[in-house]
Design an enzyme around this catalytic site. Structure first.
Site, PDB file in Angstrom:
ATOM      1  N   PHE A   1       0.844  -1.143  -0.119  1.00 15.82           N
ATOM      2  CA  PHE A   1      -0.023  -0.065  -0.210  1.00 15.82           C
ATOM      3  C   PHE A   1       0.737   1.313  -0.114  1.00 15.82           C
ATOM      4  O   PHE A   1       0.235   2.445  -0.364  1.00 15.82           O
ATOM      5  CB  PHE A   1      -0.862   0.043   1.229  1.00 15.82           C
ATOM      6  CG  PHE A   1      -0.193   0.494   2.640  1.00 15.82           C
ATOM      7  CD1 PHE A   1      -0.171   1.849   2.980  1.00 15.82           C
ATOM      8  CD2 PHE A   1       0.128  -0.626   3.348  1.00 15.82           C
ATOM      9  CE1 PHE A   1       0.590   2.086   4.176  1.00 15.82           C
ATOM     10  CE2 PHE A   1       0.922  -0.272   4.607  1.00 15.82           C
ATOM     11  CZ  PHE A   1       1.099   1.224   4.867  1.00 15.82           C
TER      12      PHE A   1
ATOM     13  N   LYS B   1      -1.334  -6.997  -9.632  1.00 17.21           N
ATOM     14  CA  LYS B   1      -2.364  -7.019  -8.170  1.00 17.21           C
ATOM     15  C   LYS B   1      -1.787  -5.781  -7.460  1.00 17.21           C
ATOM     16  O   LYS B   1      -0.924  -6.057  -6.681  1.00 17.21           O
ATOM     17  CB  LYS B   1      -2.370  -8.132  -7.561  1.00 17.21           C
ATOM     18  CG  LYS B   1      -3.532  -8.190  -6.525  1.00 17.21           C
ATOM     19  CD  LYS B   1      -3.338  -8.911  -5.351  1.00 17.21           C
ATOM     20  CE  LYS B   1      -2.975  -8.239  -4.347  1.00 17.21           C
ATOM     21  NZ  LYS B   1      -3.967  -7.168  -3.923  1.00 17.21           N
TER      22      LYS B   1
ATOM     23  N   GLU C   1      -4.958  -3.756  -2.015  1.00 16.20           N
ATOM     24  CA  GLU C   1      -6.546  -3.510  -1.818  1.00 16.20           C
ATOM     25  C   GLU C   1      -6.758  -2.285  -1.216  1.00 16.20           C
ATOM     26  O   GLU C   1      -7.925  -1.689  -1.012  1.00 16.20           O
ATOM     27  CB  GLU C   1      -7.008  -4.659  -1.099  1.00 16.20           C
ATOM     28  CG  GLU C   1      -6.842  -4.951   0.189  1.00 16.20           C
ATOM     29  CD  GLU C   1      -5.444  -6.154   0.232  1.00 16.20           C
ATOM     30  OE1 GLU C   1      -4.727  -6.129  -0.636  1.00 16.20           O
ATOM     31  OE2 GLU C   1      -5.482  -7.024   0.953  1.00 16.20           O
TER      32      GLU C   1
ATOM     33  N   SER D   1       5.182  -7.279   3.124  1.00 13.52           N
ATOM     34  CA  SER D   1       5.817  -7.282   4.603  1.00 13.52           C
ATOM     35  C   SER D   1       6.534  -8.695   4.423  1.00 13.52           C
ATOM     36  O   SER D   1       6.279  -9.599   3.537  1.00 13.52           O
ATOM     37  CB  SER D   1       4.706  -7.349   5.728  1.00 13.52           C
ATOM     38  OG  SER D   1       3.546  -8.404   5.427  1.00 13.52           O
TER      39      SER D   1
ATOM     40  N   CYS E   1       9.754   1.652   3.750  1.00 14.61           N
ATOM     41  CA  CYS E   1      10.823   0.426   4.001  1.00 14.61           C
ATOM     42  C   CYS E   1      12.093   1.186   4.291  1.00 14.61           C
ATOM     43  O   CYS E   1      12.962   0.368   5.074  1.00 14.61           O
ATOM     44  CB  CYS E   1      10.871  -0.463   2.746  1.00 14.61           C
ATOM     45  SG  CYS E   1      11.329   0.254   1.347  1.00 14.61           S
TER      46      CYS E   1
ATOM     47  N   GLU F   1       8.914  -5.240  13.200  1.00 16.31           N
ATOM     48  CA  GLU F   1       8.626  -4.143  12.261  1.00 16.31           C
ATOM     49  C   GLU F   1       7.418  -3.648  12.773  1.00 16.31           C
ATOM     50  O   GLU F   1       6.177  -4.289  13.164  1.00 16.31           O
ATOM     51  CB  GLU F   1       8.304  -4.498  10.766  1.00 16.31           C
ATOM     52  CG  GLU F   1       8.016  -3.438   9.998  1.00 16.31           C
ATOM     53  CD  GLU F   1       8.010  -3.813   8.428  1.00 16.31           C
ATOM     54  OE1 GLU F   1       7.467  -4.729   8.066  1.00 16.31           O
ATOM     55  OE2 GLU F   1       8.414  -3.038   7.712  1.00 16.31           O
TER      56      GLU F   1
END
Ligand code: NAD
Length: 497
Positions: A149, A172, A175, A225, A280, A380
């Protein structure tokens, strides 16, 4: 409310899926669009469209594919404000951060446009008497790209390297943030990308699982992730596919006694809290030499207190919302647990609110002084909950960096070349910053971490991407006839090896 569609073979088609989720504006909580969880048939149709488009696209001359990249760059640049507004709406970044992402994203297109150069093979004449050897790079077919995302423009644009090298693609998107990808796919068609070369399928993990194991998919590029990266990597490689899977991070920033603290402060704060820490490359854990700890913390907190949480569209805002209510609740729970375990909260953003934006997902800058083996220090947390710890010196800092499950990046603040050199040599991570808090390699260098931060061998972007999306075919040849001056040919090439 708008219902999002899949892009299959050049047509935007409405999913027949019974299930869907809402895409929300993180600053308001408002639902922006209904996002279908595509069916297996729809995923297969997207792959079939990419398979059908492949033969013509791979035969399209490389300079023609590169010319698309030039047009695409122009179109993306012309729509930069619109795209930045979409990123802000679905992701919550400030306008400045969204524009910064776009700038970096468009550089991907620029590097991909170099395909006539980067796709070059290699030839050696007379590898044996009368025998030549060459290798050429060939595209492999259909690639899947699965995005997280946090960079709704940048990561989906990995597709540019795939198509510049002659492959076709199914993306893809996340979402949580599919709107920017959808618009960029529309703009790709406007720039002249033929139907079927780029397809978009919306959905949840079932789309990823089907793409990762689909017999007609050659490879998969994943960013997300660590736990999911490992799962997807095992799934795709187990099914015989190429896979690169970029995972999560826990980046350490070391402030030494030779740091130019005043000069680096803004850089450190930006690394720790910029993009609401949803990068990140964000600094996660500050390690500060004991000898400068108190002085540094005073200066750092004064700078953190200048951050302004608020509407990401307001130019005065420097800290936007986190991506979802669920993410905020997870971060708050992690801070609660650390506090109960005895950690010291130096700054506590748990109760932050923004007037007029009561439905938004807010979390103020939070700083926790915690033991380096505690969960909050090691796991994380992809939001503005950051940790700080004292270290005696370089040895202890390097030990902490290398004990982390993650090996994405590490940063040292120092004006000593010797300290910087030791740090970069001894840290077992994929990227090092020297007085640079977010050492992101931009489009022209490959990116990838170590340990749980990266599963695969060829990294993302740049020439590694060209290698990932192509295969080398070696051709050994000799010729007979009147013009040939070397007869007989080298026995090494006629005999048995
Ligand atoms: P995520 O892992 O939740 O999701 C990433 C993608 O995987 C999404 O498209 C999602 O739909 C899909 N997915 C989710 N669960 C799945 C499952 N069980 N099986 C298959 N697919 C699944 O990541 P996110 O929250 O969207 O993004 C944030 C994460 O991405 C952070 O961990 C961050 O560090 C990482 N990230 C890494 C890099 C890098 O270069 N290493 C870059 C950006 C983000």
């Amino acid at each position: 409310m708008r219902t999002l569609q899949n892009l299959i073979g050049g047509h935007w088609t409405t999913s027949t899926a019974g299930e869907s989720s809402a895409v929300r504006n993180p600053a308001t909580g408002e639902a922006l669009a209904d996002h279908p969880w595509s069916t297996a048939d729809e995923i297969d149709a997207a792959v079939a469209a990419a398979v059908a488009a492949f033969p013509a696209w791979r035969r399209t001359p490389v300079p023609t594919r590169a010319a698309f990249m030039f047009r695409y760059r122009h179109v993306l640049t012309a729509h930069a404000d619109e795209l930045a507004a979409l990123i802000t709406a679905e992701n919550g970044k400030t306008t400045e951060e969204a524009k910064g992402e776009l700038l970096r994203a468009i550089q991907y297109v620029e590097h991909a446009a170099a395909a006539p150069e980067t796709m070059k093979g290699s030839v050696t004449e007379n590898i044996g008497t009368g025998v030549d050897i060459e290798y050429i790079r060939e595209p492999l077919g259909v690639f899947a790209i699965v995005a997280p995302f946090n960079f709704p423009a940048m990561i989906p644009l990995y597709f540019t390297w795939a198509v510049a090298t002659g492959n076709t693609v199914v993306i893809k998107p996340s979402e949580l943030c599919p709107l920017t990808t959808i618009r960029m796919a529309e703009l790709a068609a406007e720039a002249g990308l033929p139907a079927g070369v780029l397809n978009v399928v919306l959905g949840d993990k079932r789309v990823v699982e089907r793409l990762a194991t689909h017999p007609d998919v050659a490879g998969l590029s994943f960013v997300g992730s660590s736990h999911i990266a490992e799962l997807v990597y095992r799934m795709a490689t187990g099914a015989g596919k190429r896979c690169q899977a970029q995972g999560g991070a826990k980046n350490h920033l070391l402030v030494t006694d030779s740091a130019s603290i005043d000069a680096c402060l803004a850089n450190i704060v930006s690394s720790m809290y910029g993009n609401a820490s949803q990068r990140c490359f964000a600094g996660s854990n500050l390690l500060v030499y004991d000898s400068v700890y108190d002085r540094f913390v005073d200066a750092f907190l004064a700078a953190v207190d200048e951050l302004r949480l608020g509407d990401p569209l307001d130019p005065a805002t420097t800290l936007g919302p986190v991506i979802s209510a669920a993410a905020r609740d997870r971060f708050v729970a992690a801070v609660d647990a650390a506090e109960s375990g005895g950690a010291t909260l130096i700054r506590d953003g748990r109760r932050a609110t923004v007037d007029g934006f009561e439905g938004g997902f807010w979390l103020g800058p939070t700083l926790v002084e915690a033991p380096t083996d505690s969960a909050i220090f090691r796991d994380e947390l992809f939001g503005p909950v950051r940790c700080i710890a004292r270290v005696a010196g370089l040895d202890e800092a390097v030990e902490i960096v290398n004990a982390s499950d993650f090996g994405h990046s590490a940063v040292v603040y120092t004006e000593s070349g010797g300290v910087a050199r030791e740090f970069r040599q001894r840290c077992d991570v994929g990227q090092i910053g020297v007085n640079v808090g977010t050492p992101a390699p931009i489009a022209f260098y490959a990116v990838g971490g170590r340990r749980a931060s990266f599963y695969g061998d060829l990294r993302g972007r740049a020439n590694d991407a060209v290698d990932f999306y192509t295969d080398k075919k070696v051709i050994v040849s000799t010729w007979h006839g009147d013009l040939v001056q070397h007869k007989p040919i080298d026995p090494a090439f006629t005999g048995t090896i």
